[in-house]
Every structure is written in C-alpha cells, then in structure tokens.
Design a protein around this motif. Sequence first.
Motif, mmCIF file in Angstrom:
data_model
loop_
_atom_site.group_PDB
_atom_site.id
_atom_site.type_symbol
_atom_site.label_atom_id
_atom_site.label_comp_id
_atom_site.label_asym_id
_atom_site.label_seq_id
_atom_site.Cartn_x
_atom_site.Cartn_y
_atom_site.Cartn_z
ATOM 1 N N ALA A 95 0.829 -1.209 0.000
ATOM 2 C CA ALA A 95 0.000 0.000 0.000
ATOM 3 C C ALA A 95 0.867 1.263 0.000
ATOM 4 C CB ALA A 95 -0.940 0.003 1.209
ATOM 5 N N VAL A 96 1.981 1.234 0.710
ATOM 6 C CA VAL A 96 2.881 2.391 0.720
ATOM 7 C C VAL A 96 3.460 2.602 -0.674
ATOM 8 C CG1 VAL A 96 5.086 3.279 1.612
ATOM 9 C CG2 VAL A 96 3.403 2.298 3.173
ATOM 10 N N PHE A 97 3.928 1.538 -1.313
ATOM 11 C CA PHE A 97 4.455 1.669 -2.673
ATOM 12 C C PHE A 97 3.377 2.169 -3.634
ATOM 13 C CE2 PHE A 97 7.952 -1.266 -1.363
ATOM 14 C CZ PHE A 97 9.007 -0.457 -1.740
ATOM 15 N N PRO A 152 6.309 8.253 -11.106
ATOM 16 C CA PRO A 152 7.759 8.287 -11.351
ATOM 17 C C PRO A 152 8.564 7.870 -10.115
ATOM 18 C CG PRO A 152 6.750 10.378 -12.009
ATOM 19 C CD PRO A 152 5.703 9.562 -11.314
ATOM 20 N N LEU A 153 8.116 8.292 -8.930
ATOM 21 C CA LEU A 153 8.825 7.920 -7.703
ATOM 22 C C LEU A 153 8.593 6.453 -7.355
ATOM 23 C CD1 LEU A 153 8.418 11.066 -5.450
ATOM 24 C CD2 LEU A 153 10.438 10.294 -6.687
ATOM 25 N N LYS A 154 7.392 5.958 -7.594
ATOM 26 C CA LYS A 154 7.104 4.553 -7.320
ATOM 27 C C LYS A 154 8.056 3.660 -8.115
ATOM 28 C CE LYS A 154 3.604 0.953 -7.610
ATOM 29 N NZ LYS A 154 2.225 0.602 -7.970
ATOM 30 N N ALA A 155 8.223 3.956 -9.392
ATOM 31 C CA ALA A 155 9.117 3.150 -10.234
ATOM 32 C C ALA A 155 10.545 3.193 -9.707
ATOM 33 C CB ALA A 155 9.063 3.642 -11.677
ATOM 34 N N ARG A 156 11.010 4.363 -9.302
ATOM 35 C CA ARG A 156 12.377 4.507 -8.796
ATOM 36 C C ARG A 156 12.553 3.796 -7.456
ATOM 37 N NH1 ARG A 156 16.365 5.813 -12.042
ATOM 38 N NH2 ARG A 156 15.974 7.650 -13.265
ATOM 39 N N LEU A 157 11.556 3.905 -6.584
ATOM 40 C CA LEU A 157 11.652 3.250 -5.280
ATOM 41 C C LEU A 157 11.572 1.730 -5.413
ATOM 42 C CD1 LEU A 157 9.609 5.880 -3.316
ATOM 43 C CD2 LEU A 157 11.954 5.183 -2.770
ATOM 44 N N LEU A 158 10.758 1.237 -6.336
ATOM 45 C CA LEU A 158 10.713 -0.213 -6.572
ATOM 46 C C LEU A 158 12.043 -0.705 -7.154
ATOM 47 C CD1 LEU A 158 7.063 -0.692 -7.866
ATOM 48 C CD2 LEU A 158 8.024 -1.516 -5.700
ATOM 49 N N GLY A 164 6.567 4.343 8.763
ATOM 50 C CA GLY A 164 5.780 4.421 7.540
ATOM 51 C C GLY A 164 6.581 4.244 6.260
ATOM 52 N N GLN A 165 7.844 3.859 6.381
ATOM 53 C CA GLN A 165 8.727 3.708 5.218
ATOM 54 C C GLN A 165 9.090 2.233 5.000
ATOM 55 O OE1 GLN A 165 11.807 6.139 6.962
ATOM 56 N NE2 GLN A 165 11.286 7.880 5.654
ATOM 57 N N PRO A 166 9.140 1.775 3.743
ATOM 58 C CA PRO A 166 9.627 0.424 3.485
ATOM 59 C C PRO A 166 11.038 0.279 4.064
ATOM 60 C CG PRO A 166 8.588 1.324 1.530
ATOM 61 C CD PRO A 166 8.714 2.460 2.513
#
Length: 155
Positions: A24-26, A32-38, A64-66
């Motif tokens: 859910a956090v991702f 653009p940030l989701k792709a970079r964080l994944l 609250g952070q992965p």
Amino acid sequence: MSKPVLRIAAKQRIAAKTSGEVEAVFDAYPKPLKARLLALRRLILQTAKATPGVGALQETLKWGQPSYLTAETKSGSTIRIDRVKSAANQYAIYFHCQTDLVETFRGLYPTEFSYGGNRCMLFDASDKLPDAALRHCIALALTYHLNRRKTARAK
C-alpha cells in the motif's frame, strides 16, 4: 496488533510478494517515484542475495517507510527508502544516523551521491543511479554489524 512482515530468503526469487501494508505504501507513491523506489528495492534485495553473511532480509514498515532488516543474521543496519516529502521529485535511502555509514559513504564516494546529513543519500527521479557504487554502499550497510564484530575480534 503486530504488523505483517515479509521474510525474503537469500535464495528466493527477487519478485517475492510483499505484505499488504508495504504494498500500500508503494502504491501510494506518485508513478515516477514509485518506479524509482521499486527499482531501489530490487537493488537492495539483489545486493543482499549476493552479499555473504547477510542471510534473509525482513521487509516491513518503520516510520511508515519500506524498511529492510537483517533480522535472521543481525549482520547489518536497517535500510529504509522513501520519497523526500519536501522535494516532489526526490527520493532517498536512509541509514541509521548513529552509525558512521553515511560518513563512510561520503569518504568513498564524495561526488557520486548527494547526502542528507548523516542519515541518507538523496536522489532525483530523473537521474541515473551510480549502480556499482550504490550496491557497494548497500552491502556495507547490510554487513555493518558483522564487519564491526570482525574488527573487534581482530583487536
């Protein structure tokens, strides 16, 4: 109520399912940030798999952070990833601020990364990551306690 966590064995495939809370956090990150964080998540998992002594990682949420912990071996320091709330196009990889990890990274890679004090490396979503240098830093974080124990025994 305890939070569900995902244990990722070192020999498992990287495309492991994540807990609903982490997922859910991702999903809440802008595209653009989701792709970079994944991609950063994959890099952490791949580095853990390739680094001797790390063992299985535990993926959970901290603040609250992965977050990625070496709960099985206790070999390393927790790594967290998140967007930078004050900068719409930035994200970061966070390290425990009471370690000398960021100071070590700054000494090894003074121009390859932007740093946020003694706690993180900052990235712009439009920039290419320095892959080899980042893998080295992640491996150092995932073996931080292991390396300190080895150094203490050698004295």
